[in-house]
Write a protein that holds these residues in place. Sequence first.
Motif, PDB file in Angstrom:
ATOM      1  N   THR A 111       6.014  -1.730   3.401  1.00  0.00           N
ATOM      2  CA  THR A 111       4.869  -2.573   3.036  1.00  0.00           C
ATOM      3  C   THR A 111       5.249  -3.555   1.939  1.00  0.00           C
ATOM      4  O   THR A 111       4.518  -4.513   1.684  1.00  0.00           O
ATOM      5  N   SER A 112       6.408  -3.343   1.302  1.00  0.00           N
ATOM      6  CA  SER A 112       6.988  -4.331   0.395  1.00  0.00           C
ATOM      7  C   SER A 112       7.076  -5.701   1.020  1.00  0.00           C
ATOM      8  O   SER A 112       7.000  -6.709   0.330  1.00  0.00           O
ATOM      9  N   ALA A 113       7.313  -5.751   2.321  1.00  0.00           N
ATOM     10  CA  ALA A 113       7.436  -7.039   3.001  1.00  0.00           C
ATOM     11  C   ALA A 113       6.073  -7.660   3.269  1.00  0.00           C
ATOM     12  O   ALA A 113       5.954  -8.883   3.371  1.00  0.00           O
ATOM     13  N   VAL A 114       5.051  -6.828   3.395  1.00  0.00           N
ATOM     14  CA  VAL A 114       3.728  -7.335   3.775  1.00  0.00           C
ATOM     15  C   VAL A 114       3.059  -8.054   2.604  1.00  0.00           C
ATOM     16  O   VAL A 114       2.372  -9.064   2.796  1.00  0.00           O
ATOM     17  N   ALA A 115       3.265  -7.563   1.378  1.00  0.00           N
ATOM     18  CA  ALA A 115       2.664  -8.227   0.213  1.00  0.00           C
ATOM     19  C   ALA A 115       3.150  -9.677   0.075  1.00  0.00           C
ATOM     20  O   ALA A 115       2.317 -10.596  -0.035  1.00  0.00           O
ATOM     21  N   ALA A 135       0.801  -1.232   0.000  1.00  0.00           N
ATOM     22  CA  ALA A 135       0.000   0.000   0.000  1.00  0.00           C
ATOM     23  C   ALA A 135       0.833   1.281   0.000  1.00  0.00           C
ATOM     24  O   ALA A 135       0.286   2.377  -0.122  1.00  0.00           O
ATOM     25  N   GLY A 136       2.162   1.156   0.140  1.00  0.00           N
ATOM     26  CA  GLY A 136       3.006   2.352   0.128  1.00  0.00           C
ATOM     27  C   GLY A 136       3.713   2.573   1.444  1.00  0.00           C
ATOM     28  O   GLY A 136       3.268   2.100   2.493  1.00  0.00           O
ATOM     29  N   ASP A 137       4.827   3.299   1.357  1.00  0.00           N
ATOM     30  CA  ASP A 137       5.721   3.478   2.510  1.00  0.00           C
ATOM     31  C   ASP A 137       5.859   4.925   2.949  1.00  0.00           C
ATOM     32  O   ASP A 137       6.724   5.242   3.760  1.00  0.00           O
ATOM     33  N   ALA A 154       5.904   5.784   6.661  1.00  0.00           N
ATOM     34  CA  ALA A 154       4.691   5.357   7.359  1.00  0.00           C
ATOM     35  C   ALA A 154       3.873   4.479   6.427  1.00  0.00           C
ATOM     36  O   ALA A 154       4.076   4.485   5.201  1.00  0.00           O
ATOM     37  N   SER A 155       2.941   3.760   7.012  1.00  0.00           N
ATOM     38  CA  SER A 155       2.065   2.911   6.207  1.00  0.00           C
ATOM     39  C   SER A 155       1.242   3.743   5.231  1.00  0.00           C
ATOM     40  O   SER A 155       0.622   4.741   5.608  1.00  0.00           O
ATOM     41  N   GLY A 156       1.230   3.320   3.989  1.00  0.00           N
ATOM     42  CA  GLY A 156       0.344   3.945   3.020  1.00  0.00           C
ATOM     43  C   GLY A 156      -1.104   3.635   3.352  1.00  0.00           C
ATOM     44  O   GLY A 156      -1.408   2.686   4.079  1.00  0.00           O
TER      45      GLY A 156
END
Length: 481
Positions: free
Chosen positions: A410-414, A297-299, A350-352
């Motif tokens: 969030t690259s890690a969350v996907a 979702a973006g960083d 921060a979280s997108g």
Amino acid sequence: MHLQEDTITVTVRLRRKKELPAPGNLLSREEYLNNYASSQEDADKVEAFAHEHLLSTVDVNLARRSVMLTGKLADFETAFGIKFKSHTNYRSFSPEVQVPDELTNIVVGVFGLDNKPIARPMFQVAKKNGKFISHAEASAAFTPDQLAKIYGFPQGVTGAGECIGIIELGGGFRTADITNYFKSLNIPKPGVKAIAVDGGKNAPTTSDGADGEVMLDIEVAGALAPGAKIAVYFTPNTDQGFLDAITTAIHDTTNKPSVISISWGSAEVNWTQQAMDNFNEAFKTAASLGISICIAAGDSGSSDSETDGKVHVDFPAASPYALSCGGTSLRVDGNTIVSEVVWHDSDTSASGGGVSSYFPLPDYQANANVPLELDTQFKGRGLPDVAADADPDTGYKVLVDGQQMVIGGTSAVAPLMAGLIALLNQQNGKPSGFINPKIYSTPGLCRDIVSGDNKTTSAGTGYTAGPGWDACSGLGVLSKL
């Protein structure tokens, strides 16, 4: 060489034979091809037009709804009524593409006439005094398999029989790193395969470049689901390359990914309408074929790296057919969660999350209390849908180009969610597919995150976490389906 003599390859996207049924009606690949792909007749008309203008056909793929044409820039100018302009690092054109009347309803997009870089990877490296932090120094960081236990992901399954597709717009992997990383975790090494799209290739460079994204994606997904195959689709960083990699992965009848992870994107304002529409239609196809799409979702919080003081959301995570993945900061005592809040490090980290200015509110979010977009007051799709650990300070221990690193974003969350879905697919004996309607309508699938915010605009606007869905942590941390 004179610009007009340069040769390029362009992707012409065609309409469907008929509209797809609503998601939830799963189609076989054969049913899709017979009823919802493009028609040979439409492809023949596009080819005839192209050949009249001295353009050659490279490939026709009715499932991908794509005709690929090659030719000189001058001939593309004549064919589409445009003029090219050369910039330092890319090519653009004006005015808008023109097609003859008989193709107006057939052609739904033309990609590759410009080749401007479109996306950035959503990862952030933890450093101390300007240097990478070793695994031993990172007491608050995790290996992906540790996170799986902490989050209560399914144990006793490995993702066997599944394939995880990963889209990469640069960088590469080294087999020795993959071997050494999984050996260090005492986890069987997954099978990893590189697939070239539009001339992209597995091209590792340095640990502080896009290799960090590639290795993060492979190592996180593979540590969760070592029994799954991992297919990595490498493509140039353009809207054409990005879209072609997505449609290649969705319609890959050899590897057949059941879940696709994407950790690249940029703010909606940077995309053309044809790009957003065509990406969204590709994800809609994936939903119909039972393929899950997980996207970072973006960083950069509510600004998404834009400097106009307004709120922005990231695309393609904003597609209503994607599982949009936000970020948290996780603290534990052993395997017990002590606290988990929205990831927000600084003005730029921060979280997108937020509300789309382009995609309307989807039905599955009708009762989620999604606010109107703060600046435009548009009733749009809210993101993210879910969240998990993304803070570089509590990040993921990975190995990149022989270098121990801790990476967050969030690259890690996907890929974490993609690995989880591969496990669930094996456990449930069927593809999870498009899970958004289910997670919004089934209480208890996510652990709510109720603290923190992602306000990073210069105006101080953004979103705050609270009970239920919110525009910085979504529904919370998903662990089951």
